[in-house]
Design an enzyme around this catalytic site. Structure first.
Site, PDB file in Angstrom:
ATOM      1  CG  HIS B  31      17.846  10.238  -4.358  1.00  0.00           C
ATOM      2  ND1 HIS B  31      17.538  10.683  -3.038  1.00  0.00           N
ATOM      3  CD2 HIS B  31      17.999   8.997  -3.908  1.00  0.00           C
ATOM      4  CE1 HIS B  31      17.608  10.083  -2.051  1.00  0.00           C
ATOM      5  NE2 HIS B  31      17.725   8.537  -2.610  1.00  0.00           N
ATOM      6  N   GLY B 174      10.720   1.075  -9.103  1.00  0.00           N
ATOM      7  CA  GLY B 174      10.495   0.819  -7.849  1.00  0.00           C
ATOM      8  C   GLY B 174       8.748   0.748  -7.793  1.00  0.00           C
ATOM      9  CB  ILE B 205      19.736   2.320 -12.870  1.00  0.00           C
ATOM     10  CG1 ILE B 205      20.513   2.209 -14.365  1.00  0.00           C
ATOM     11  CG2 ILE B 205      20.983   2.306 -11.750  1.00  0.00           C
ATOM     12  CD1 ILE B 205      21.519   1.082 -14.665  1.00  0.00           C
ATOM     13  CG  HIS B 279      19.316   5.856  -6.781  1.00  0.00           C
ATOM     14  ND1 HIS B 279      18.034   6.093  -7.260  1.00  0.00           N
ATOM     15  CD2 HIS B 279      19.149   5.679  -5.408  1.00  0.00           C
ATOM     16  CE1 HIS B 279      17.120   6.087  -6.191  1.00  0.00           C
ATOM     17  NE2 HIS B 279      17.810   5.670  -5.340  1.00  0.00           N
ATOM     18  CD  GLU B 431      -6.847  -6.247   1.962  1.00  0.00           C
ATOM     19  OE1 GLU B 431      -5.636  -6.404   1.287  1.00  0.00           O
ATOM     20  OE2 GLU B 431      -7.428  -7.012   2.217  1.00  0.00           O
ATOM     21  CG  HIS B 492      -8.770 -14.146   9.683  1.00  0.00           C
ATOM     22  ND1 HIS B 492      -7.781 -14.879   9.228  1.00  0.00           N
ATOM     23  CD2 HIS B 492      -9.652 -13.592   8.534  1.00  0.00           C
ATOM     24  CE1 HIS B 492      -8.053 -14.888   7.609  1.00  0.00           C
ATOM     25  NE2 HIS B 492      -9.110 -14.408   7.610  1.00  0.00           N
ATOM     26  NE  ARG B 539     -17.957 -12.753  13.173  1.00  0.00           N
ATOM     27  CZ  ARG B 539     -18.138 -14.065  13.450  1.00  0.00           C
ATOM     28  NH1 ARG B 539     -17.543 -14.470  14.433  1.00  0.00           N
ATOM     29  NH2 ARG B 539     -18.677 -15.062  12.775  1.00  0.00           N
TER      30      ARG B 539
END
Lengths: 688, 688
Positions: B31, B174, B205, B279, B431, B492, B539
């Site tokens: 790049h 990005g 770009i 790029h 997260e 979940h 849990r």
């Protein structure tokens, strides 16, 4: 209620609240606080604005209501109950039952009930999308709004509007904090989706406590930066202010609308309102009594729906929506008369049917040792399909020149704020939102595909999982599918990703071995009506196999097939994707050495497992224990097919940055190594 | 250069540019465009601002330079080369070689080189973090900035500042579009991290073309909404403006700083500047000649480093940083004298060593049939460790009351803009950023942990993968680890997530079966120096096994061990986590029926595979083919341990919303089913 709420309004709102409290208490599990705070918002929207015919919840031009705060499911269930929505399945069949009865509400969170903990699409009529994982509903709603605009461009003619629905989304603090919503909101603003309205429940309470623990941004300023219209309603109980804001949304043009609504979680609960304690657990019997007293509600009532509340919301919906619905049907009849082909198209889209000749003019790929990358073959195949299937559309997270998913034929166009008829979608560098937007489009009669590099499937795993849970036939294209990526190195070389996708229930993972298999597997993906697919394609060229010499590529649709084989093989060579031609080369080498091998191309475990035992045994003869699998990916799961004593020529580590040929040598993806492994397998005492 | 650039500046900048062009051309991959556009930004920062001693790149108080646009790796390599940074490994050993020689640059993207396609931490001195997957570097930098503030609170005394480094991050379009950066930026603003500066390369770009295809938000307004200071430099070649902006950042307080820099991708290339073509591919030999001509560079030169450029950047860095470095060492010496324990702490942190008594006072858990959830036991164990390890700190994505990861002892505190000494981190419902921030903290001498529900590991898979690639000993705590979640339902309930984690190279997955195993495996996780761990916890309460009756929990550290066993077992019962006690109950039932079984608790595949063959055969005797595995997760991979004929009591679909006991019955997680499967295994003809 500070303004404009009638006694009936108040009764309906308190019914929504108390049903949520009672259901959570009875289940001894759930989230009462948000329904209590948001009931006036849901009620105002449904009673005064939503275009929704409770007897025709599958009306294509209904406004969409997305509960992105899926944990507040009881609000949705109560609304569906009070609205008198009838039950109707995906095939349009009516059961004669309500979508949600009072008994269903009493079965909240119980096995097999229509009122699961979070709203589940397909399980409950009126649930537009499965929500719970935060941010997903927000991004789904952007997909629904995009679909609405696209459908309008396609089916609205001569002022006869068939599609102009709005999409309303209830969001919470979690939605605002999750990155996926930022991605989706930025894109929605860019696309000027003025049929989209997010209502942000600004209750300032999250699970760890006050949102000031972690969240102090200026949400309104942020959305203005995205190009949204914004409004602020400072009291969720102010029905007039809510109504004014929603009316303003309906008049807004040129941008989506965010309405920030200040609410009180657990509204009315003397001891738990405005606390995290109201979020995710029952209020407790005594607190419920006190809260009901605060509402002026019979303290000892349970699941009480006063007569007025039973009819008010339903009547309001019917009064507003029935004429619209009937008008819509007239317009549809007109379309059937004026443009029967277009009407048939809409019928097929609603039924999940393909056009009659959807498989016409698919490319064939001639034998070619140099070959073509499966991403390139995939692009050709996709374009052939897209010519036949007008509602097949999609794009990439800014990688379409690499993933080769651009639709290049005349009229495919680019979906933009200036042209909602385009079929090439530019998602920007937003994989997570891309997946969830595709889900939203699939929920709106379209057949969407997405694309990015396989390694970035990590960025969009949550919506892939939700597509599988919802049984949406989205096609997720993933190219650059192995160390074949080469010089970009470990961060760009997927290792565990095939395993991840294969491990996800209800998902098809398809990794074709050459151009013709690519065509077969794109066909499989599009033939799905209730299952998402991942098409896993190579960056590098793959030889196009000589199908006069080897078996036809149609075998790919069975998940695995014998590509080349001796009559009584001593050893099986199992391969997928870019390694199929390597296995063929090893087979030919073994043949010259007088060793009988059989090459199995195995592009899909899931499809193979669906075949009968006889077929599976014909592909993987149980008597042949000498087995070598070759796949440029992690080993996990292959023991199933090669057994504990088989050889796995796979990736046992991350990759490296180097030209592909060097990587193949370093990691053992060579004919010489395959031949060596095959011979060693044959020599193993256990395999004699 | 419009202003303030001397001839030497220009020469250095063009050296950075042409090295990138030449390296990409020679590699025929890479790049070039971003290094060409950003060279003046990198140069200005490094030559005039960065506090970085090229002979001591491991100086703890060095400013951090994060190249979030990892594809522009050649910019970083060229900077390291011109800066004369010396090579030094993680143990502080010096090779006598430069970090990056000109030969290394010529080996760009080749096997085993120090110049891989994307910057790889540990592979190249001076690379502060592995980047490439967009947005990760941004979030890493927030972690580094948080760590800097925390370190300052801990080690700065009496005006003797040991830590006040700044963190500079180069980001691209990005990064701005990816949701993870939004999450990280929102949190950085909330925490008022004024030691953090993002430089946004606004080159307009992206790969599909102009960013206007998908990105039209007002980035500056958005960051202001997050509470950031913002500036705009309208010409990346204007060194004075860049300098002014960076100087302003250094004076800014109370908020992080965003500097938007308008640049031209492929600057100087007559045909490719300002196009996507610049790029991700070589410019081509002829275009390189033309570009060099445009720079006034010798057209036929290759990898040219003019003499002045060879010394200028290094001299500038040394002049600024050497006195600071020496002063820092004096302060460290003073600390060693005044507060030897604190100095020893810093030494250990830098060396990755634990305190001497880090395992003191760990809780033991007495036999208890009712038991305790492993999340709760985990919280107790974590608190015991955290009392001994001052630099163990972490938190949750707004779920700490559920994940039980709060540090509750006096002095643990809450990390906030008002108190950077706190050890409880509130990440908000973010997260993805949480994972990458933890990586950034682990890169800064700290031992971070994160926590959320296992199903939401999907939201943070990219940073988990990068922790594994970087070999960072982050502890990712995941609770609510199965259908044991119960009523929250399929969205979940993790199914495929254990498989995903196990499939990731270099990652430890640990699923303890009771409270005492939890203690053992937390110990394993913290003992790692080069490997991240996922602690997978329940849990629901799990019985605390009677270790006088069954084997000691220390066996858990070997990945699998015989918990209970007959001398000559007829059948093996293999279980993990919450299913271990179920297997024990089945074993006891079988015992009463006179059937000899052996229970294997197998909390970690990775640890087990590291044991020698004799140990592994003692745990899973090869002669015993009758095997049943029980795990409330997907089946993929278990064939390795139970063989193709073994029984798998696992989840073959998504879960459902219902109370746990109902789910266990529905999906076969009962003693009766285990006993039945065990008997069937013994009866199988192949197992006789």
């Amino acid at each position: 209620m500070t303004h404009a709420a009638t006694a009936v309004d108040t009764q309906c709102i308190n019914t929504l609240r108390t049903l949520a409290m009672d259901a959570v208490q009875k289940a001894n599990s759930g989230h009462p606080g948000t329904p209590m705070g948001l009931a006036p918002v849901g009620y105002t929207l449904w009673s005064r604005f939503l275009r929704y015919h409770p007897e025709h919840p599958d009306w294509p031009n209904r406004d969409r209501f997305v509960l992105s705060v899926g944990h507040a499911s009881m609000l949705l269930y109560s609304l569906l109950h009070l609205a008198g929505v009838v039950e109707i399945d995906a095939q349009g069949r009516r059961s004669g039952q309500p979508a949600i009865s009072l008994d269903d509400i009493k079965q909240f969170r119980q096995m097999g009930s229509k009122t699961p903990g979070h709203p589940e699409y397909r399980m409950t009529t009126g649930v537009e999308t499965t929500t719970g994982p935060l941010g997903q509903g927000c991004a789904n709603s952007v997909g629904m709004a995009k679909a609405g605009r696209w459908l309008g461009e396609r089916f609205n003619r001569d002022g006869q509007v068939l599609f102009d629905y709005n999409v309303y989304t209830l969001c919470g603090d979690g939605d605002m904090m999750e990155g996926i919503s930022s991605e989706a909101a930025s894109l929605a603003g860019h696309l000027k989706l003025d049929n989209l309205c997010w209502l942000y429940d600004n209750n300032t309470i999250s699970i760890e406590g006050h949102t000031e623990l972690a969240f102090s941004e200026d949400v309104i300023a942020r959305f203005q930066a995205y190009g949204w219209h914004t409004m602020h309603v400072t009291d969720a109980n102010d029905l007039r202010a809510l109504s004014d804001a929603l009316a303003t949304f309906q008049g807004n043009t040129g941008a989506p609308t965010l309405i920030v609504v200040d609410s009180v979680i657990g509204y009315g609960s003397p001891h738990k309102h405005n606390t995290a304690a109201a979020h995710g657990e029952p209020l407790g019997a005594e607190e419920i009594r006190l809260t009901k007293a605060a509402y002026g509600w019979p303290q000892d009532s349970s699941f009480l729906v006063p007569d007025q509340a039973r009819t008010a919301l339903r009547d309001a919906l019917l009064a507003r929506s029935r004429p619209l619905y009937e008008q819509w049907n007239q317009r549809l009849a007109q379309l059937e008369q004026d443009a029967p082909q277009l009407a048939d198209e809409l019928r097929r889209m609603r039924a999940g049917e393909m056009p009659e000749h959807w498989q016409a003019d698919l490319p064939g790929f001639a034998s070619d040792a140099k070959g073509v990358a499966s991403r390139a073959a995939g692009g050709d195949v996709l374009n052939a399909f897209a010519r036949q299937i007008p509602w097949l559309l999609g794009g990439s997270a800014d990688l379409s020149p690499s993933t080769k998913t651009n639709l290049t034929f005349d009229g495919a166009g680019r979906f933009s704020a200036d042209d909602y008829s385009g079929r090439n979608l530019h998602f920007g560098i937003r994989e997570h939102a891309m997946g969830a937007i595709a889900n939203g489009m699939a929920l709106s009669y379209l057949r969407p595909y997405t694309s990015t590099f396989l390694v970035f499937s990590d960025y969009m795993k949550p919506p892939i999982r939700l597509a599988a849970i919802m049984e949406l036939p989205v096609v997720f294209v993933f190219t650059h599918d192995s160390i074949g990526v080469g010089e970009d190195g470990p961060t760009h070389q997927p290792i565990e990703h095939l395993t991840q996708l294969r491990a996800t229930p209800g998902l098809l993972t398809l990794r074709p071995g050459d151009a013709n298999e690519t065509r077969e597997l794109w066909t499989v993906a599009l033939a799905q009506t209730h299952r998402p697919s991942c098409l896993v394609l190579s960056r590098q060229p793959l030889p196009t196999l000589d199908r006069t010499r080897y078996a036809a590529a149609t075998g790919a649709a069975k998940g695995a097939y014998v590509l080349a084989g001796a009559d009584r093989p001593e050893v099986l060579l199992i391969a997928t994707g870019s390694e199929v031609s390597l296995a063929v080369a090893a087979y030919e080498q073994l043949e010259t050495e007088g060793i009988a091998a059989q090459v199995v191309s195995m592009p899909s475990w899931e499809l193979f497992e669906e075949q009968d035992q006889a077929y599976r045994d014909s592909v993987l003869p149980p008597t042949v224990k000498a087995r070598v699998v070759v796949e440029q990916a992690g080993p996990l799961g292959w023991d199933r097919y090669v057994g504990q004593t088989g050889a796995k020529v796979v990736m046992n580590s991350f990759g490296a940055s180097a030209p592909l040929a060097k990587l193949q040598e370093k990691f053992g993806f060579t004919v010489a190594n395959l031949v060596k492994q095959a011979k060693a397998q044959i020599q193993l005492p256990q395999h004699k």
